[in-house]
Design an enzyme around this catalytic site. Structure first.
Site, short mmCIF file in Angstrom:
data_model
loop_
_atom_site.label_atom_id
_atom_site.label_comp_id
_atom_site.label_asym_id
_atom_site.label_seq_id
_atom_site.Cartn_x
_atom_site.Cartn_y
_atom_site.Cartn_z
N ASN A 67 0.87 -1.18 0.00
CA ASN A 67 0.00 0.00 0.00
C ASN A 67 0.90 1.23 0.00
OD1 ASN A 67 -1.83 2.01 0.52
ND2 ASN A 67 -2.38 1.30 2.57
N PHE A 68 1.00 1.90 -1.16
CA PHE A 68 1.90 3.05 -1.27
C PHE A 68 1.36 4.29 -0.56
CE2 PHE A 68 4.19 1.88 -5.56
CZ PHE A 68 4.74 0.78 -4.95
N LYS A 69 0.05 4.31 -0.28
CA LYS A 69 -0.58 5.49 0.33
C LYS A 69 -0.29 6.72 -0.55
CE LYS A 69 -0.24 3.17 4.73
NZ LYS A 69 0.00 3.22 6.17
N HIS A 111 -9.59 1.10 5.27
CA HIS A 111 -8.29 1.36 5.90
C HIS A 111 -8.47 2.39 7.02
CE1 HIS A 111 -4.15 2.50 6.61
NE2 HIS A 111 -3.81 1.37 5.99
N GLU A 143 -6.71 4.76 8.04
CA GLU A 143 -6.42 6.17 7.71
C GLU A 143 -7.63 6.83 7.07
OE1 GLU A 143 -2.80 5.42 5.59
OE2 GLU A 143 -1.77 4.99 7.49
N GLU A 189 -5.17 -4.86 10.88
CA GLU A 189 -4.09 -3.90 11.07
C GLU A 189 -4.30 -3.10 12.35
OE1 GLU A 189 -2.24 -2.75 7.08
OE2 GLU A 189 -4.11 -1.63 7.18
N GLY A 238 2.83 2.20 10.68
CA GLY A 238 3.78 3.29 10.47
C GLY A 238 4.60 3.65 11.70
N SER A 285 3.68 -2.29 10.40
CA SER A 285 5.14 -2.39 10.56
C SER A 285 5.70 -3.76 10.19
CB SER A 285 5.56 -2.00 11.99
OG SER A 285 5.21 -0.65 12.23
P1 PGA Z 1 2.97 0.16 7.70
O1 PGA Z 1 1.49 0.41 7.11
O2 PGA Z 1 3.50 -1.07 7.06
O3 PGA Z 1 3.75 1.41 7.33
O4 PGA Z 1 2.82 0.02 9.18
C1 PGA Z 1 0.60 -0.66 6.94
C2 PGA Z 1 -0.71 -0.19 6.36
O5 PGA Z 1 -1.20 0.88 6.74
O6 PGA Z 1 -1.28 -0.88 5.49
#
Ligand code: PGA
Length: 230
Positions: A6-8, A88, A90, A157, A163, A194
Site C-alpha cells: 500500500n503506497f498510500k 483502511h 487512515e 491492522e 507506520g 510495521s
Molecule cells: P505500515 O502500514 O507497514 O507502514 O505500518 C501498513 C498499512 O497501513 O497498510
C-alpha cells in the site's frame, strides 16, 4: 502467501513505473503460489505488465458522475482494475469514513464483482483494555459487511502498529488471527502494521496469517522484494 503493498500518498507515476520494473525482475524467483498486489496512488494507475495485481487504494461507489475529486468504476475500468482496499484506518480516521459509509462502499464494489481487501483494526486504548474489548471492537467493523463474499480478503491492522515501526507481537497476532479466522469463516486474513524484511518470516509463520499488507517497507522495491522472497 499474499504480499500487498500500500503506497498510500507516496510515489509518482514515473517512480511507480521504475518500481514495478525492478519488482518484476526481482520476483521472477517467487513461489508460484504467492500473490503480489500493489496499490499505487491513483495518478500512477496504468495497465502494467508483471506477475502482480494492481489495485486501487480507494474509489467512490459510483460508475461516474458528479463526485468532485473522486474516481469511479469508469476510471478503474480504463486500466482493468478490479481490486480495491476498503476500510483502511487512515480513511476511517482522516477522511471520516464511518462504518455505514464503509459498508455501503463494500456492498457497491461487491455487486461489481471486485476483489476486496477489507481492513479492520483497533486503536491503542482498546488494545490496552484487553482481548475481549479488542474482539468486540473488531467484530463491530464487520457491521453491514458480507463476510461470505467469495472475493473477500480481510486485513487485520492494529492502528498502533501502523507506520510506527512497532509491529504487534507474535502472541498478539496469533490470538487475534485465530479468533478472527473463526469469525470470517476462514477467509484469507492478512496482517498489517510495521511488517518489514526483519520480521516477515516470523509473521508469515504464525498460524492464521495468510499474508501481509505493507506500507512503509513496501515503498522500496528492494525491501518489498526481499519480503516476498523471504
Ligand atoms: P505500515 O502500514 O507497514 O507502514 O505500518 C501498513 C498499512 O497501513 O497498510
Amino acid at each position: 502467501m499474499i504480499y500487498a503493498a500500500n503506497f498510500k500518498t507516496n510515489h509518482t507515476r514515473k517512480s511507480t513505473e521504475l518500481y514495478l520494473q525492478e519488482l518484476s525482475l526481482n520476483i521472477k524467483a517467487k513461489n508460484v503460489d504467492d500473490k503480489v498486489y500493489i496499490f499505487p496512488p491513483a495518478t500512477a494507475m496504468d495497465s502494467y505488465e508483471g506477475d502482480f495485481t494492481i489495485g486501487t487504494q480507494n474509489a467512490y461507489a459510483a460508475h461516474h458522475g458528479a463526485y468532485t475529486g473522486e474516481i469511479g468504476i469508469e476510471q478503474l475500468d480504463e486500466f482493468g482494475i478490479k481490486t480495491i482496499l476498503i476500510g483502511h484506518s487512515e480513511r476511517r480516521e482522516y477522511l471520516g469514513e464511518s462504518q455505514e459509509k464503509v459498508s455501503q462502499k463494500f456492498s457497491f464494489f461487491q455487486e461489481e464483482g471486485f476483489e476486496i481487501i477489507y481492513c479492520i483494526g483497533e486503536p491503542l486504548e482498546i488494545r490496552e483494555k484487553g482481548f475481549e474489548a479488542v474482539m468486540k471492537y473488531l467484530l463491530a467493523q464487520f457491521d453491514g459487511i458480507d463476510i461470505n463474499y467469495d472475493r473477500l480478503i480481510v486485513a487485520y491492522e492494529p492502528i498502533w502498529a501502523i507506520g510506527t515501526g512497532r509491529s504487534a507481537t507474535v502472541e498478539e497476532i496469533s490470538t487475534t488471527h485465530r479468533a478472527l479466522k473463526k469469525a470470517i469463516d476462514n477467509k484469507p486474513l492478512l496482517y498489517g502494521g510495521s511488517a518489514k524484511p526483519s520480521n516477515i518470516k516470523e509473521i508469515t509463520s504464525i498460524a492464521g496469517v495468510d499474508g501481509v499488507l505493507v506500507g512503509s517497507a513496501s515503498l522500496d522495491a528492494e525491501s518489498f522484494s526481499e519480503m516476498i522472497l523471504s
